[in-house]
Scaffold this motif. Structure first.
Motif, mmCIF file in Angstrom:
data_model
loop_
_atom_site.group_PDB
_atom_site.id
_atom_site.type_symbol
_atom_site.label_atom_id
_atom_site.label_comp_id
_atom_site.label_asym_id
_atom_site.label_seq_id
_atom_site.Cartn_x
_atom_site.Cartn_y
_atom_site.Cartn_z
ATOM 1 N N GLU A 180 0.430 -1.283 -0.008
ATOM 2 C CA GLU A 180 -0.137 0.249 0.152
ATOM 3 C C GLU A 180 1.118 0.831 0.008
ATOM 4 O OE1 GLU A 180 -3.102 0.513 -0.321
ATOM 5 O OE2 GLU A 180 -3.433 -2.025 -0.317
ATOM 6 N N ALA A 181 1.781 1.433 0.805
ATOM 7 C CA ALA A 181 2.706 2.489 0.717
ATOM 8 C C ALA A 181 3.412 2.437 -0.953
ATOM 9 C CB ALA A 181 3.857 2.060 1.464
ATOM 10 N N ARG A 192 2.140 1.808 -3.689
ATOM 11 C CA ARG A 192 0.938 2.661 -4.134
ATOM 12 C C ARG A 192 0.689 3.927 -3.821
ATOM 13 N NH1 ARG A 192 -1.555 -2.498 -2.717
ATOM 14 N NH2 ARG A 192 -1.513 -3.936 -4.839
ATOM 15 N N VAL A 193 0.601 4.333 -2.770
ATOM 16 C CA VAL A 193 0.341 5.432 -2.208
ATOM 17 C C VAL A 193 1.823 6.353 -2.699
ATOM 18 C CG1 VAL A 193 0.812 7.186 -0.383
ATOM 19 C CG2 VAL A 193 -0.486 5.142 0.269
ATOM 20 N N ASP A 194 2.761 5.484 -2.808
ATOM 21 C CA ASP A 194 3.884 6.582 -3.587
ATOM 22 C C ASP A 194 3.431 7.324 -4.642
ATOM 23 O OD1 ASP A 194 4.955 7.244 -0.981
ATOM 24 O OD2 ASP A 194 6.560 5.372 -1.061
ATOM 25 N N GLY A 195 2.601 6.392 -5.738
ATOM 26 C CA GLY A 195 3.041 6.113 -7.274
ATOM 27 C C GLY A 195 3.242 5.646 -8.763
ATOM 28 N N ALA A 196 3.505 4.155 -7.066
ATOM 29 C CA ALA A 196 4.413 2.851 -8.159
ATOM 30 C C ALA A 196 3.132 2.620 -9.282
ATOM 31 C CB ALA A 196 4.848 2.571 -7.285
ATOM 32 N N THR A 197 3.476 2.077 -9.971
ATOM 33 C CA THR A 197 2.557 1.339 -10.966
ATOM 34 C C THR A 197 2.338 0.035 -10.480
ATOM 35 O OG1 THR A 197 4.174 0.623 -12.423
ATOM 36 C CG2 THR A 197 2.890 2.479 -12.412
ATOM 37 N N GLU A 198 1.634 -1.046 -10.560
ATOM 38 C CA GLU A 198 1.457 -2.825 -10.007
ATOM 39 C C GLU A 198 2.428 -3.593 -10.599
ATOM 40 O OE1 GLU A 198 -0.633 -3.758 -8.276
ATOM 41 O OE2 GLU A 198 -2.084 -2.162 -7.742
ATOM 42 N N SER A 199 3.582 -3.325 -11.915
ATOM 43 C CA SER A 199 4.395 -3.372 -12.619
ATOM 44 C C SER A 199 5.789 -2.854 -11.399
ATOM 45 C CB SER A 199 4.877 -3.799 -14.028
ATOM 46 O OG SER A 199 5.681 -3.551 -13.982
ATOM 47 N N GLN A 200 5.407 -2.286 -11.525
ATOM 48 C CA GLN A 200 6.684 -1.878 -10.366
ATOM 49 C C GLN A 200 6.840 -2.620 -9.230
ATOM 50 O OE1 GLN A 200 6.262 2.815 -10.557
ATOM 51 N NE2 GLN A 200 7.754 3.064 -11.927
ATOM 52 N N ILE A 201 5.637 -2.124 -8.548
ATOM 53 C CA ILE A 201 5.504 -2.707 -7.274
ATOM 54 C C ILE A 201 5.995 -4.566 -7.493
ATOM 55 C CG2 ILE A 201 3.258 -3.095 -5.169
ATOM 56 C CD1 ILE A 201 2.296 -0.916 -6.032
ATOM 57 N N PHE A 202 5.280 -4.695 -7.848
ATOM 58 C CA PHE A 202 5.426 -6.714 -8.383
ATOM 59 C C PHE A 202 6.461 -6.719 -8.566
ATOM 60 C CE2 PHE A 202 6.251 -10.329 -10.963
ATOM 61 C CZ PHE A 202 5.193 -11.454 -10.212
ATOM 62 N N ARG A 210 9.339 -4.481 -7.389
ATOM 63 C CA ARG A 210 10.123 -3.700 -6.900
ATOM 64 C C ARG A 210 10.086 -3.968 -5.374
ATOM 65 N NH1 ARG A 210 13.219 1.310 -9.170
ATOM 66 N NH2 ARG A 210 13.078 0.227 -11.051
ATOM 67 N N ILE A 211 9.021 -4.728 -4.925
ATOM 68 C CA ILE A 211 8.219 -5.422 -3.580
ATOM 69 C C ILE A 211 7.761 -6.378 -3.101
ATOM 70 C CG2 ILE A 211 7.104 -4.299 -1.934
ATOM 71 C CD1 ILE A 211 6.613 -1.576 -3.375
ATOM 72 N N THR A 212 6.766 -7.041 -4.102
ATOM 73 C CA THR A 212 6.429 -8.164 -4.157
ATOM 74 C C THR A 212 7.911 -9.156 -4.148
ATOM 75 O OG1 THR A 212 4.496 -7.859 -4.613
ATOM 76 C CG2 THR A 212 5.373 -9.896 -4.939
ATOM 77 N N MET A 213 8.793 -9.349 -5.826
ATOM 78 C CA MET A 213 9.731 -9.921 -5.778
ATOM 79 C C MET A 213 10.507 -10.409 -4.379
ATOM 80 S SD MET A 213 9.399 -12.368 -8.448
ATOM 81 C CE MET A 213 10.454 -12.766 -9.013
ATOM 82 N N PRO A 214 11.191 -9.420 -4.342
ATOM 83 C CA PRO A 214 11.966 -9.439 -3.114
ATOM 84 C C PRO A 214 11.807 -9.570 -1.878
ATOM 85 C CG PRO A 214 12.189 -6.880 -4.370
ATOM 86 C CD PRO A 214 11.169 -7.903 -4.753
ATOM 87 N N LEU A 215 10.177 -9.353 -2.197
ATOM 88 C CA LEU A 215 10.099 -10.042 -0.417
ATOM 89 C C LEU A 215 10.276 -12.025 -0.723
ATOM 90 C CD1 LEU A 215 8.106 -7.299 0.744
ATOM 91 C CD2 LEU A 215 9.978 -7.508 2.148
ATOM 92 N N LEU A 216 9.296 -12.141 -1.735
ATOM 93 C CA LEU A 216 9.152 -13.520 -2.315
ATOM 94 C C LEU A 216 10.766 -14.165 -2.589
ATOM 95 C CD1 LEU A 216 5.954 -13.547 -3.501
ATOM 96 C CD2 LEU A 216 6.472 -14.825 -1.812
ATOM 97 N N ALA A 217 11.505 -13.480 -2.635
ATOM 98 C CA ALA A 217 12.689 -14.724 -2.987
ATOM 99 C C ALA A 217 12.781 -15.535 -2.251
ATOM 100 C CB ALA A 217 13.790 -13.446 -3.148
#
Length: 496
Positions: free
Chosen positions: A396-397, A399-409, A411-418
């Motif tokens: 959510e942070a 998205r609030v900062d203006g990241a697209t769904e692709s960027q969230i996936f 830059r955020i989701t993939m590193p956490l799921l590594a």
């Protein structure tokens, strides 16, 4: 009544912790010793408890030694001996492994499996896990994707062997390809099967000769007012039933035109007679015909009727030939041998060793597809559990900062799921290093040697045909050594 004398109090018990010099209620100071902490002496049952635990663990330990430790030691020992496991040969079995082309093929196939399958199944599991969070019918979707894992590899291999069958009437994949191919390039009504040794020229019987580009032409020229009879042999009776063929009838001549008959030149009542139309012979309907001038240009076209009759009207003067177009005999799609040993990489110009190392058999890719069908659900469930445990506040942070769904996936989701992705990847690597049963049951005998892996070669050398216990044990040792690093890495990540 108390027997104590008035004015006297009993001294506190020893070690009660009363400070020295503290007066008693009677005013008399009483000297006491310092407080001693209470300790319980260890009971003599500690050793008995340890002994009891060991007795409970002993059966499992003995069983572990019998089915795991001893076989490992015996396998290492046998790998240094000959086939009969009686004569010491040192490292000869290992040298044979790396100098035999057929065993190099096994290494190549294991490399193909390790390079392709774990990464593809992890990617599919990730895509499916993300998709289940965004669709309404996620439970049904998960059930469909996860269901194949309940089938054994043997059952799955038999299912996919049927799906990839060469015959389009049996194999679903070839049936789908045939449908698309026939829509783009429809086959003729009287297809000639080259695989069965048939040729278009072999169909000519009466009044016909081979033409250009797989066609047939009338042997003699015709002019306006002529009637021509063209007989074919080798026509499938089933094809005649499909097209609704009727008895052959010789048409009447036509002034200013050319008439004729195309028929199946075989009479059940006169099986040895050719070139004569009998009442029990069938005409060939639906044939596409072209009338050719002397210079090869087309003067007209027509199609035979249910009795095999045709007519060209108002053809003018001159001599012509009647042509049976090549499209009448086009076989169309006959199937792709998905379980064959043909390579998808061009290696025919290479040496035998280079072909063994660089070829990628089509059967390997077909079996990888079948194995993906089995294990994609497992990867989806494991990765989905990792997605569920992610900190949603970080998403959510973003998205609030203006990241697209692709960027969230990315830059955020993939590193956490590594860590989860690595566990799935390593688990699948261990799985395919010892791949065995799907190859044994899915690859046909003609291509099983080209699809064999180390585990299957170990089985074949050790338990089928001539027993080669030394070579089989050496293969088992190599496979064991290949699995250990991946296994240790996986255990460390699971503990972490």
């Amino acid at each position: 009544m108390s027997s104590r004398s008035p004015g006297r109090e009993l001294a506190p018990p020893r070690g009660a912790g009363v400070p020295t010099g503290v007066p008693t209620p009677a005013g008399t100071p009483v000297a006491t010793s310092p407080a001693v902490p209470f300790t319980r002496k260890p009971e003599g049952g500690g050793r008995r408890e340890q002994l009891g635990s060991l007795l409970f663990l002993a059966p499992a330990g003995i069983w572990l030694l019998a089915i795991t430790i001893y076989p490992v030691i015996a396998t290492f020992r046998n790998s240094l001996f000959d086939e009969s496991a009686t004569s010491y040969v040192g490292l000869s079995n290992y040298k044979a492994i790396f100098s035999t082309a057929s065993i190099l093929v096994n290494f190549r196939n294991n490399v193909i499996w390790v390079v392709v399958f774990p990464f593809v199944v992890t990617f599919l599991g990730l895509m499916f896990a993300v998709l289940t969070e965004r669709i309404r019918w996620s439970t049904a979707f998960k059930t469909i994707i996860f269901m194949p894992i309940v089938f054994s590899a043997t059952a799955s291999a038999l299912i996919w062997r049927t799906i990839f069958d060469l015959d389009p009437h049996v194999g679903m994949v070839n049936a789908a390809v045939q449908t698309a191919s026939d829509w783009v390039n429809p086959p003729g009504l009287y297809p000639v099967s080259a695989s069965a040794g048939q040729t278009v020229a072999g169909l000519a019987s009466t009044g016909l000769s081979p033409g250009a580009s797989g066609s047939l032409q009338s042997s003699s020229t015709v002019a306006a007012g002529d009637t021509v009879q063209l007989g074919l042999i080798g026509i499938n009776v089933a094809a005649l039933q499909v097209v609704g063929a009727q008895n052959a009838v010789v048409p009447s001549p036509s002034s200013g035109g050319v008439t004729g008959l195309v028929y199946r030149d075989f009479s059940p009542s006169n099986p040895t007679v050719r070139g004569q139309v009998f009442p029990d012979e069938d005409g060939l309907p639906g044939l596409h015909l072209t009338l050719l001038r002397g210079d090869g240009t087309a003067a007209g076209s027509t199609t035979t009727d249910q009795h095999g009759d045709f007519r060209f009207d108002n053809i003018g003067s001159g001599s012509f030939r009647v042509q049976l177009d090549a499209r009448n005999f086009r076989s169309g799609f006959t199937g792709i041998f998905w379980l064959g040993s043909q390579s998808v990489t061009p290696t025919s110009h290479l040496s035998e060793t280079a072909q063994a190392l660089l070829s990628v058999p089509l059967v390997d890719l077909a079996m990888i597809v079948a194995y993906l069908w089995m294990w994609a659900g497992f990867a989806m469930v494991v990765i989905g559990a990792g997605l569920t445990s992610l900190n949603r506040e970080l998403l959510e942070a973003g998205r609030v900062d203006g990241a697209t769904e692709s960027q969230i996936f990315r830059r955020i989701t993939m590193p956490l799921l590594a860590p989860v992705l690595v566990v799935v990847l390593v688990t699948m690597i261990i799985n395919v290093l010892k791949i065995f049963d799907i190859i044994l049951n899915m690859a046909p005998g003609s291509s099983q040697g080209d699809a064999s892996t180390l585990a299957l070669a170990m089985y074949n050398d050790g338990f089928t045909g001539g027993i080669h216990s030394g070579l089989s044990s050496a293969l088992a040792v190599i496979l064991f050594l290949l699995v250990i690093p991946a296994m240790i890495s996986n255990l460390r990540r699971i503990r972490g």
